[in-house]
Design a protein around this motif. Sequence first.
Motif, mmCIF file in Angstrom:
data_model
loop_
_atom_site.group_PDB
_atom_site.id
_atom_site.type_symbol
_atom_site.label_atom_id
_atom_site.label_comp_id
_atom_site.label_asym_id
_atom_site.label_seq_id
_atom_site.Cartn_x
_atom_site.Cartn_y
_atom_site.Cartn_z
ATOM 1 N N LYS A 9 0.834 -1.213 0.000
ATOM 2 C CA LYS A 9 0.000 0.000 0.000
ATOM 3 C C LYS A 9 0.867 1.260 0.000
ATOM 4 O O LYS A 9 0.551 2.251 -0.676
ATOM 5 N N VAL A 37 1.038 4.292 -2.720
ATOM 6 C CA VAL A 37 0.997 5.722 -2.387
ATOM 7 C C VAL A 37 2.083 6.456 -3.168
ATOM 8 O O VAL A 37 1.847 7.536 -3.735
ATOM 9 N N MET A 91 -6.259 0.658 -2.283
ATOM 10 C CA MET A 91 -5.183 1.642 -2.371
ATOM 11 C C MET A 91 -4.764 1.849 -3.825
ATOM 12 O O MET A 91 -4.447 2.978 -4.243
ATOM 13 N N GLU A 149 -7.230 4.234 -5.348
ATOM 14 C CA GLU A 149 -6.978 5.627 -4.964
ATOM 15 C C GLU A 149 -5.760 6.179 -5.699
ATOM 16 O O GLU A 149 -5.730 7.353 -6.091
#
Length: 643
Positions: free
Chosen positions: A409, A413, A442, A445
Amino acid sequence: MENSLNTAPQVIEALQSTDSATIRGAAFNAGDMALHDAIPLLCALVKSSNIGIQEAAEYALRKIRGPHVVTALLPLLRSEEAPVRNVAMDILREIGRDSIESMQPYLQDEDPDLRIFITDILGYSPTHQAALLLAKALLKDPEVNVRYQAAVSLGNLAFPETVPPLCQAMHDEEWVQFAVVEALAKIKDPSAANGLVKLLPQASPLVSSAIIDALGGMGDIKAIPLLFSSLENVSVPLRHKIVKAIVQILSVRSLSLLSAKSQERLRIYLLEALTDNDEDILLAALQGLSAIGNETATEAIINLATGLDAERQPELYEAAINAISSLGYNDMLRDALRSDDEKCISVAMAACRLLTDHSPVEELKNIFWRVSPELRRAAVAEVAQMGECTDTPFFLSIMEESEDAEVLKSALVFFGNQHACPEVEDIVFSQLDHRYVDVQEMALEACINLHSPKLNILFKQRAHSEDPMQRMMAIYALGRYSVTENLDEITQALEDSSPRVRQVAIEAFQNLGPQAEDFLPSLLPRLLDEDKDVRIALVDLLGQIGTASVMPHIISALADENDWVKIRAIEALGVHKIVDAVPYLAQMFETENPMVSFKIIEALGMIGGNMAFSVLLSLMGNEDPEIQHATAEAVAAIQAEQE
């Protein structure tokens, strides 16, 4: 009985009654009437063993106050009964200023306890006459405890004019000197600070410690030269106190304004203060070093922080981390990252997290492959925030070799913030198929954050996947990218076989705000959707649109079979103050369960107006006390709007 005590003779007579209630009532009346003739009787009642009578007498004496009350109360200070003395003292602290003259003779009384009581009371009498009497007692009274109390009381008064006698009293016993120092600190006047500075060289080590604490608290910069000159030739604990006071007075910002020589000198003693056990001294040392520290300071603070328990000493640990980061990335911080001690590494990583540059990234990347899973997660999370496009190979290797969801994750990011890196879209998009749901989320996103035309095309294709989870994520992303550009896919998703896809499709229109009204023909059939969450999502959307044209549809949702759909509809009608909904809400109240009923009451209070007010009044007679209370609050809300 109380109501019949209208004259002074009646009150006086009642105060001498044998009935407790009568006496108590008469005492209150005497206070309210400011009846001076009752003062002797009221003072006698202070001695009563009946608490109610004693409280009433105390009330009356406070109300009447004045010189006569002060004079009458003073003899009670000689009482052998502590409760009587305490009540008398408490009243005199409040009203003693009414007659300082009455108290003056008691300062010459043979009983030292009585003189202590009077010096205590004078400390609550903010007059210059009281200050003069206390100064005299401080310097002349033969009893040390009286002198001590006089100093304490002068501190309470905090009159600058009392600085000279207080300084003069520094020749007294240490017990008095401590009180003098505390009093001067409370005065907070330049003359008081000057007095403390002059007293420092002649004071004992213990009193010197108290003086230094006082100077630090007062913050008078004129004390700095003397404090600097006192750093040598004192005990180590006292030197640490001086260092703390210097930091307190100058503040972190001003320390860097000192000359290079003064900074170096102070830095030596700040480093020494890191060995102290007093947390306040440690905090001051850390603050000082954060401003004028160097690499040596970085190493010393890391060693301190490594020995701290972050959970039991959170303030100190946080201060240490902040100090390390304030000194920037240097060789000592780098060496800490290379350490074999994971506690040391953890401290260094916490400090690096606060840095704003790329300097620690290479060391953090190297750490990842040799530390425990917990530190791996922390390291990759930091690199994800600090990293640049050139760090892509590191994150690719992680995604290939790691099975840790938290690590993956963090990698996502990182990729989600690398808009300019080549092939990043393919890397992130591929993780939408990961076996861990939180990794998929994740990745989603990250895709949205990249906001790439290429990804928009890929999501359009995935909107037709056979996997409902993939279709749902695709519609969610397309809605976040642009509803209008992806209208065909989102509109088709309103008819999807999966209720979650239909729900997400409706929620996508929330990104349009009021413009979603243009698409009502496609949306409104979902009010009859078989899935309650889909219907709830649509009612929420209609409430967000909030125009007159959608209100009839929200009202129609009041007939839904699901309570939560009804509740969302009720809330929307309340927020938009739809008066036309009041008859429907009133009718619903009779048949709904308590949860819905409370929402109806709340909405009626928000809608307001004559009709809602009348409905709420009719509900006030409900047998359920909770319903009554909620209704009363709603009525009060309507009344408040009218004011």
